[in-house]
Design a protein around this motif. Structure first.
Motif, PDB file in Angstrom:
ATOM      1  N   UNK A  16     -52.776 -46.466-102.043  1.00  0.00           N
ATOM      2  CA  UNK A  16     -51.512 -47.106-101.728  1.00  0.00           C
ATOM      3  C   UNK A  16     -50.404 -46.108-101.428  1.00  0.00           C
ATOM      4  N   UNK A  17     -49.199 -46.642-101.259  1.00  0.00           N
ATOM      5  CA  UNK A  17     -48.041 -45.830-100.895  1.00  0.00           C
ATOM      6  C   UNK A  17     -46.846 -46.152-101.785  1.00  0.00           C
ATOM      7  N   UNK A  18     -45.998 -45.144-101.952  1.00  0.00           N
ATOM      8  CA  UNK A  18     -44.716 -45.305-102.629  1.00  0.00           C
ATOM      9  C   UNK A  18     -43.696 -44.426-101.927  1.00  0.00           C
ATOM     10  N   UNK A  19     -42.440 -44.822-102.022  1.00  0.00           N
ATOM     11  CA  UNK A  19     -41.348 -44.006-101.472  1.00  0.00           C
ATOM     12  C   UNK A  19     -40.337 -43.749-102.573  1.00  0.00           C
ATOM     13  N   UNK A  20     -40.126 -42.467-102.845  1.00  0.00           N
ATOM     14  CA  UNK A  20     -39.132 -42.065-103.826  1.00  0.00           C
ATOM     15  C   UNK A  20     -37.827 -41.706-103.122  1.00  0.00           C
ATOM     16  N   UNK A  21     -36.734 -42.035-103.780  1.00  0.00           N
ATOM     17  CA  UNK A  21     -35.412 -41.699-103.260  1.00  0.00           C
ATOM     18  C   UNK A  21     -34.645 -40.933-104.311  1.00  0.00           C
ATOM     19  N   UNK A  22     -33.733 -40.100-103.846  1.00  0.00           N
ATOM     20  CA  UNK A  22     -32.920 -39.303-104.764  1.00  0.00           C
ATOM     21  C   UNK A  22     -31.568 -39.068-104.110  1.00  0.00           C
ATOM     22  N   UNK A  23     -30.518 -39.202-104.891  1.00  0.00           N
ATOM     23  CA  UNK A  23     -29.186 -38.946-104.376  1.00  0.00           C
ATOM     24  C   UNK A  23     -28.395 -38.113-105.369  1.00  0.00           C
ATOM     25  N   UNK A  24     -27.674 -37.148-104.847  1.00  0.00           N
ATOM     26  CA  UNK A  24     -26.791 -36.325-105.665  1.00  0.00           C
ATOM     27  C   UNK A  24     -25.358 -36.788-105.455  1.00  0.00           C
ATOM     28  N   UNK A  25     -24.592 -36.785-106.532  1.00  0.00           N
ATOM     29  CA  UNK A  25     -23.197 -37.207-106.439  1.00  0.00           C
ATOM     30  C   UNK A  25     -22.345 -36.335-107.352  1.00  0.00           C
ATOM     31  N   UNK A  26     -21.038 -36.433-107.167  1.00  0.00           N
ATOM     32  CA  UNK A  26     -20.124 -35.638-107.980  1.00  0.00           C
ATOM     33  C   UNK A  26     -19.429 -34.591-107.126  1.00  0.00           C
ATOM     34  N   UNK A  27     -19.152 -33.456-107.732  1.00  0.00           N
ATOM     35  CA  UNK A  27     -18.466 -32.373-107.038  1.00  0.00           C
ATOM     36  C   UNK A  27     -19.498 -31.563-106.259  1.00  0.00           C
ATOM     37  N   UNK A  28     -19.652 -31.901-104.984  1.00  0.00           N
ATOM     38  CA  UNK A  28     -20.676 -31.278-104.144  1.00  0.00           C
ATOM     39  C   UNK A  28     -20.027 -30.622-102.946  1.00  0.00           C
ATOM     40  N   UNK A  29     -20.342 -29.351-102.736  1.00  0.00           N
ATOM     41  CA  UNK A  29     -19.835 -28.621-101.575  1.00  0.00           C
ATOM     42  C   UNK A  29     -20.920 -28.501-100.520  1.00  0.00           C
ATOM     43  N   UNK A  30     -22.010 -27.949-100.891  1.00  0.00           N
ATOM     44  CA  UNK A  30     -23.109 -27.787 -99.946  1.00  0.00           C
ATOM     45  C   UNK A  30     -24.404 -27.583-100.726  1.00  0.00           C
ATOM     46  N   UNK A  31     -25.346 -28.470-100.504  1.00  0.00           N
ATOM     47  CA  UNK A  31     -26.633 -28.350-101.187  1.00  0.00           C
ATOM     48  C   UNK A  31     -27.594 -27.598-100.282  1.00  0.00           C
ATOM     49  N   UNK A  32     -28.122 -26.521-100.767  1.00  0.00           N
ATOM     50  CA  UNK A  32     -29.041 -25.709 -99.978  1.00  0.00           C
ATOM     51  C   UNK A  32     -30.379 -26.418 -99.860  1.00  0.00           C
ATOM     52  N   UNK A  33     -31.178 -26.341-100.888  1.00  0.00           N
ATOM     53  CA  UNK A  33     -32.509 -26.927-100.861  1.00  0.00           C
ATOM     54  C   UNK A  33     -32.580 -28.116-101.814  1.00  0.00           C
ATOM     55  N   UNK A  34     -33.259 -29.151-101.384  1.00  0.00           N
ATOM     56  CA  UNK A  34     -33.574 -30.282-102.256  1.00  0.00           C
ATOM     57  C   UNK A  34     -35.086 -30.404-102.318  1.00  0.00           C
ATOM     58  N   UNK A  35     -35.565 -30.841-103.445  1.00  0.00           N
ATOM     59  CA  UNK A  35     -37.011 -30.909-103.565  1.00  0.00           C
ATOM     60  C   UNK A  35     -37.480 -31.896-104.601  1.00  0.00           C
ATOM     61  N   UNK A  36     -38.776 -32.078-104.601  1.00  0.00           N
ATOM     62  CA  UNK A  36     -39.444 -32.940-105.572  1.00  0.00           C
ATOM     63  C   UNK A  36     -40.451 -32.110-106.354  1.00  0.00           C
ATOM     64  N   UNK A  37     -40.431 -32.281-107.647  1.00  0.00           N
ATOM     65  CA  UNK A  37     -41.389 -31.666-108.546  1.00  0.00           C
ATOM     66  C   UNK A  37     -42.085 -32.778-109.323  1.00  0.00           C
ATOM     67  N   UNK A  38     -43.201 -32.448-109.936  1.00  0.00           N
ATOM     68  CA  UNK A  38     -43.869 -33.425-110.780  1.00  0.00           C
ATOM     69  C   UNK A  38     -44.471 -32.748-112.003  1.00  0.00           C
ATOM     70  N   UNK A  39     -44.596 -33.535-113.049  1.00  0.00           N
ATOM     71  CA  UNK A  39     -45.194 -33.029-114.283  1.00  0.00           C
ATOM     72  C   UNK A  39     -46.119 -34.086-114.858  1.00  0.00           C
ATOM     73  N   UNK A  40     -47.390 -33.747-114.911  1.00  0.00           N
ATOM     74  CA  UNK A  40     -48.384 -34.634-115.501  1.00  0.00           C
ATOM     75  C   UNK A  40     -48.521 -34.303-116.991  1.00  0.00           C
ATOM     76  N   UNK A  41     -49.010 -35.241-117.791  1.00  0.00           N
ATOM     77  CA  UNK A  41     -49.154 -34.981-119.231  1.00  0.00           C
ATOM     78  C   UNK A  41     -49.984 -33.743-119.502  1.00  0.00           C
TER      79      UNK A  41
END
Length: 114
Positions: A16-41
């Motif tokens: 199957x498929x899933x779509x993850x979303x992520x948003x940053x908010x607050x005092x933001x000037x310029x975000x260089x890199x954004x990424x996804x990490x995961x941690x399994x048990x």
């Protein structure tokens, strides 16, 4: 203050498929890199995919060809489209935003049943 919030996790069957979303908010000037990490048990947190402000992408070998990362700089948002999911993709997925330091989200659970 910068807040990073993920959404879109859940339970899905293998293939199957899933779509993850992520948003940053607050005092933001310029975000260089954004990424996804995961941690399994019982495992260390690992990089899944990253994308720079210019659109350069990087993927971990296990997800190449199945996952696609994208970004909306205007919304300070990053997305992860996950297709052909496997049970070994089961983990807590974390969003990260690099802006001087790394800001982390709280994580969203992805569970893939066989």
């Amino acid at each position: 203050q910068v807040q990073v919030v993920e959404s879109g996790g859940g339970l899905v069957q293998a293939g199957g498929s899933l779509r993850l979303s992520c948003a940053a908010s607050g005092t933001i000037f310029s975000i260089n890199t954004m990424g996804w990490y995961r941690q399994a048990p019982g495992k260390q947190r690992e990089l899944v995919a990253s994308i720079t402000s210019g659109g350069y992408t990087n993927y971990a070998d296990p997800v190449k060809g199945r996952f696609t990362i994208s970004r909306d700089n205007g919304k300070n948002a990053v997305y992860l489209q996950m297709n052909s999911l496997k049970p070994e993709d089961t983990a807590v997925y974390y969003c990260a935003a690099l802006m001087g330091r790394t800001y982390w989200g709280q994580g969203t659970q992805v569970t893939v049943s066989s």
